[in-house]
Motif scaffolding. Structure first.
Motif, PDB file in Angstrom:
ATOM      1  N   PRO A   3       0.793  -1.235   0.000  1.00 39.75           N
ATOM      2  CA  PRO A   3       0.000   0.000   0.000  1.00 39.75           C
ATOM      3  C   PRO A   3       0.826   1.286   0.000  1.00 39.75           C
ATOM      4  O   PRO A   3       0.331   2.327  -0.439  1.00 39.75           O
ATOM      5  CB  PRO A   3      -0.826  -0.123   1.289  1.00 39.75           C
ATOM      6  CG  PRO A   3      -0.968  -1.593   1.496  1.00 39.75           C
ATOM      7  CD  PRO A   3       0.342  -2.185   1.035  1.00 39.75           C
ATOM      8  N   THR A   4       2.071   1.225   0.466  1.00 46.12           N
ATOM      9  CA  THR A   4       2.901   2.438   0.458  1.00 46.12           C
ATOM     10  C   THR A   4       3.208   2.895  -0.968  1.00 46.12           C
ATOM     11  O   THR A   4       3.581   4.055  -1.181  1.00 46.12           O
ATOM     12  CB  THR A   4       4.226   2.217   1.212  1.00 46.12           C
ATOM     13  OG1 THR A   4       4.937   1.127   0.603  1.00 46.12           O
ATOM     14  CG2 THR A   4       3.975   1.893   2.671  1.00 46.12           C
ATOM     15  N   PRO A  92     -19.037  -2.120  -1.439  1.00 44.75           N
ATOM     16  CA  PRO A  92     -18.364  -0.996  -2.116  1.00 44.75           C
ATOM     17  C   PRO A  92     -18.636  -1.024  -3.623  1.00 44.75           C
ATOM     18  O   PRO A  92     -18.631  -2.090  -4.242  1.00 44.75           O
ATOM     19  CB  PRO A  92     -16.882  -1.251  -1.823  1.00 44.75           C
ATOM     20  CG  PRO A  92     -16.772  -2.741  -1.680  1.00 44.75           C
ATOM     21  CD  PRO A  92     -18.084  -3.214  -1.110  1.00 44.75           C
ATOM     22  N   TYR A  93     -18.891   0.145  -4.187  1.00 45.58           N
ATOM     23  CA  TYR A  93     -19.204   0.260  -5.609  1.00 45.58           C
ATOM     24  C   TYR A  93     -18.236   1.218  -6.298  1.00 45.58           C
ATOM     25  O   TYR A  93     -17.712   2.145  -5.674  1.00 45.58           O
ATOM     26  CB  TYR A  93     -20.630   0.784  -5.801  1.00 45.58           C
ATOM     27  CG  TYR A  93     -21.686  -0.041  -5.121  1.00 45.58           C
ATOM     28  CD1 TYR A  93     -22.031  -1.308  -5.593  1.00 45.58           C
ATOM     29  CD2 TYR A  93     -22.360   0.440  -3.991  1.00 45.58           C
ATOM     30  CE1 TYR A  93     -23.006  -2.069  -4.962  1.00 45.58           C
ATOM     31  CE2 TYR A  93     -23.337  -0.313  -3.353  1.00 45.58           C
ATOM     32  CZ  TYR A  93     -23.653  -1.569  -3.839  1.00 45.58           C
ATOM     33  OH  TYR A  93     -24.619  -2.322  -3.216  1.00 45.58           O
ATOM     34  N   TYR A 166      -4.494   0.832  -7.271  1.00 41.98           N
ATOM     35  CA  TYR A 166      -5.029   1.531  -6.101  1.00 41.98           C
ATOM     36  C   TYR A 166      -6.552   1.371  -6.025  1.00 41.98           C
ATOM     37  O   TYR A 166      -7.118   1.119  -4.953  1.00 41.98           O
ATOM     38  CB  TYR A 166      -4.670   3.020  -6.117  1.00 41.98           C
ATOM     39  CG  TYR A 166      -5.325   3.740  -4.965  1.00 41.98           C
ATOM     40  CD1 TYR A 166      -4.847   3.539  -3.663  1.00 41.98           C
ATOM     41  CD2 TYR A 166      -6.455   4.520  -5.152  1.00 41.98           C
ATOM     42  CE1 TYR A 166      -5.485   4.126  -2.581  1.00 41.98           C
ATOM     43  CE2 TYR A 166      -7.098   5.109  -4.074  1.00 41.98           C
ATOM     44  CZ  TYR A 166      -6.601   4.902  -2.791  1.00 41.98           C
ATOM     45  OH  TYR A 166      -7.241   5.463  -1.711  1.00 41.98           O
ATOM     46  N   MET A 167      -7.236   1.509  -7.162  1.00 40.14           N
ATOM     47  CA  MET A 167      -8.692   1.409  -7.155  1.00 40.14           C
ATOM     48  C   MET A 167      -9.157  -0.004  -6.803  1.00 40.14           C
ATOM     49  O   MET A 167     -10.125  -0.181  -6.049  1.00 40.14           O
ATOM     50  CB  MET A 167      -9.245   1.862  -8.501  1.00 40.14           C
ATOM     51  CG  MET A 167      -9.043   3.353  -8.765  1.00 40.14           C
ATOM     52  SD  MET A 167      -9.604   3.889 -10.401  1.00 40.14           S
ATOM     53  CE  MET A 167     -11.377   3.781 -10.209  1.00 40.14           C
ATOM     54  N   HIS A 168      -8.471  -1.011  -7.327  1.00 42.17           N
ATOM     55  CA  HIS A 168      -8.811  -2.394  -6.958  1.00 42.17           C
ATOM     56  C   HIS A 168      -8.576  -2.620  -5.463  1.00 42.17           C
ATOM     57  O   HIS A 168      -9.400  -3.254  -4.785  1.00 42.17           O
ATOM     58  CB  HIS A 168      -7.985  -3.380  -7.785  1.00 42.17           C
ATOM     59  CG  HIS A 168      -8.515  -3.602  -9.162  1.00 42.17           C
ATOM     60  ND1 HIS A 168      -9.373  -4.638  -9.478  1.00 42.17           N
ATOM     61  CD2 HIS A 168      -8.335  -2.908 -10.319  1.00 42.17           C
ATOM     62  CE1 HIS A 168      -9.688  -4.571 -10.764  1.00 42.17           C
ATOM     63  NE2 HIS A 168      -9.066  -3.529 -11.294  1.00 42.17           N
ATOM     64  N   TYR A 169      -7.467  -2.104  -4.954  1.00 43.01           N
ATOM     65  CA  TYR A 169      -7.153  -2.207  -3.521  1.00 43.01           C
ATOM     66  C   TYR A 169      -8.243  -1.526  -2.690  1.00 43.01           C
ATOM     67  O   TYR A 169      -8.678  -2.044  -1.645  1.00 43.01           O
ATOM     68  CB  TYR A 169      -5.782  -1.567  -3.278  1.00 43.01           C
ATOM     69  CG  TYR A 169      -5.455  -1.257  -1.851  1.00 43.01           C
ATOM     70  CD1 TYR A 169      -5.141  -2.264  -0.936  1.00 43.01           C
ATOM     71  CD2 TYR A 169      -5.430   0.066  -1.398  1.00 43.01           C
ATOM     72  CE1 TYR A 169      -4.833  -1.971   0.383  1.00 43.01           C
ATOM     73  CE2 TYR A 169      -5.116   0.365  -0.088  1.00 43.01           C
ATOM     74  CZ  TYR A 169      -4.819  -0.650   0.806  1.00 43.01           C
ATOM     75  OH  TYR A 169      -4.513  -0.347   2.108  1.00 43.01           O
ATOM     76  N   ASP A 173      -9.935  -4.336  -0.653  1.00 39.75           N
ATOM     77  CA  ASP A 173      -9.371  -4.413   0.698  1.00 39.75           C
ATOM     78  C   ASP A 173      -9.944  -3.364   1.651  1.00 39.75           C
ATOM     79  O   ASP A 173     -10.234  -3.660   2.804  1.00 39.75           O
ATOM     80  CB  ASP A 173      -7.845  -4.276   0.641  1.00 39.75           C
ATOM     81  CG  ASP A 173      -7.196  -5.406  -0.147  1.00 39.75           C
ATOM     82  OD1 ASP A 173      -7.846  -6.443  -0.329  1.00 39.75           O
ATOM     83  OD2 ASP A 173      -6.041  -5.244  -0.584  1.00 39.75           O
ATOM     84  N   LYS A 174     -10.115  -2.139   1.161  1.00 37.09           N
ATOM     85  CA  LYS A 174     -10.639  -1.083   2.025  1.00 37.09           C
ATOM     86  C   LYS A 174     -12.160  -1.098   2.106  1.00 37.09           C
ATOM     87  O   LYS A 174     -12.742  -0.466   2.992  1.00 37.09           O
ATOM     88  CB  LYS A 174     -10.158   0.286   1.529  1.00 37.09           C
ATOM     89  CG  LYS A 174      -8.657   0.510   1.681  1.00 37.09           C
ATOM     90  CD  LYS A 174      -8.168   1.725   0.892  1.00 37.09           C
ATOM     91  CE  LYS A 174      -8.747   3.014   1.401  1.00 37.09           C
ATOM     92  NZ  LYS A 174      -8.209   4.187   0.659  1.00 37.09           N
TER      93      LYS A 174
END
Length: 382
Positions: A3-4, A92-93, A166-169, A173-174
């Motif tokens: 993530p960094t 999440p969408y 980042y968007m997939h994460y 994940d978030k």
């Protein structure tokens, strides 16, 4: 990815906020901007309120929520949403929408979601709009992640891959929803079309086939319908300048004027309509198609759902009839509504002050902006 790797583009982590608040509070440019938006409120009181916000969501509720609903009160005739196609409030969408206003599209979505007891969205924003350092800091507090523009081809590929990951994460994940426009920049003529490049970027991250990677993002097409676009005359003006001035490009001041006009200009009624997820539709597509064809199919799918969910207003139908010189859609508006729209168009034309002002050309461009949603809606509804 670690993530960094996303540190340069992601929103701030909540634990980073206190230091960023102090940087903003000490910035004279930020102080001046806040004073113009919240006149009469002592800056120290605003600073103390900022310092009390421990999370990005608390900041949004403390500042953005009230400011945006005040804009609705002062500059619109109502703001509504229909989210019934997606009843699961925890999932999440990725809301992919047509793009009308630089700031308000995502801002209005977030306050509407809060009123549905849902979380606000993370927002994709182009770095070309981050004109001053304080703006970049503020949008990252407001849950924005940065889309890097004006890069070489190689840099663009690297930046797109990073943003996709980042968007997939963020979704996987978030468990955090995202808003992204269907294209880079606003559709100046309101002929809303999803750019294949947006989908290609989304499919760079994740795992599996192209369709599986897109399905992982839980894409929900979102239709934004503004009765009036305060920036319509600026867009028409830009059409003429691009026609008449070789190599014309908007300046930083033009971007600032568009943001200010979009925020504080009259919008009439505004409605957001959320469609069901396209996951099932994606899995029905032929995965063996060449990628170019596959992305074109997905773009067309999203476009149909956005177009079919427009909320059309009397002015949209009037614009169609004025363009064609017919009364085809006369059943959709009254004589009074027609006169109101014609007066509105005349008033917007009066705001344009450029050399060799071509009134007929500009009027046609304005009418096309309001007619295209009807044309697209009818095509999608067949």
């Amino acid at each position: 990815m670690n993530p960094t790797a996303f540190d340069d583009i992601r929103p701030y982590h909540d634990e980073e906020l206190p230091a960023v608040y102090e940087e903003l509070i000490a910035d004279p440019a930020f102080q001046k901007a806040v004073s113009s938006i919240m006149p009469g409120v002592p800056f120290e009181a605003i600073a103390q309120k900022m310092r009390s916000c421990r999370t990005k969501l608390e900041f949004q509720k403390a500042f953005c929520y009230g400011l945006l609903w005040n804009i609705v009160k002062e500059c619109a005739s109502g703001l509504t949403i229909d989210h019934s196609a997606l009843p699961d409030k925890e999932r999440p969408y990725t809301y992919i929408s047509n793009h009308r206003d630089i700031i308000l599209d995502s801002g209005f979505l977030s306050i509407l979601l809060l009123d549905l007891d849902m979380n606000t969205v993370e927002i994709a924003i182009g770095d070309n709009l981050l004109i001053y350092p304080w703006i970049k800091k503020l949008v990252r507090i407001n849950k924005s992640f940065i889309v890097q523009r004006a890069l070489t081809m190689r840099q663009m590929l690297e930046a797109s891959a990073l943003m996709s990951n980042y968007m997939h994460y963020t979704i996987r994940d978030k468990k955090q929803s995202i808003w992204i426009a269907q294209r880079e920049g606003r559709a100046k003529d309101s002929n809303d079309r999803t750019q294949d490049s947006v989908l290609k970027m989304l499919a760079m991250g994740g795992e599996g086939s192209v369709l599986e990677r897109l399905a992982e993002m839980n894409i929900a097409p979102l239709s934004l319908s503004y009765e009036y676009d305060p920036c319509d005359y600026l867009k028409a003006q830009e059409f003429q300048l691009k026609r008449d001035v070789e190599g014309y490009k908007k300046s930083t001041q033009d971007d600032l004027l568009n943001m200010k006009t979009g925020l504080f200009g009259f919008k009439g009624r505004v409605h957001f309509q959320v469609a069901e997820l396209i996951n099932d539709d994606l899995l029905k597509l032929d995965a063996s198609l060449p990628k170019t064809e596959l992305f074109a199919c997905v773009s067309a799918l999203i476009d149909r759902k956005i177009h079919a969910n427009y909320r059309l207003y009397p002015g949209n139908y009037v614009a169609c009839d004025l363009l064609d010189g017919t009364t085809t859609f006369a059943g959709n508006y009254s004589a009074e509504e027609k006169q109101t729209f014609e007066d509105y168009i005349a008033g917007q034309l009066d705001k344009i002050s450029i050399p060799n002002k071509d009134v007929e050309f500009l009027r046609e461009k304005l009418l096309v902006m309001y007619a295209n949603p009807v044309i697209n809606y009818l095509a999608a509804s067949r």
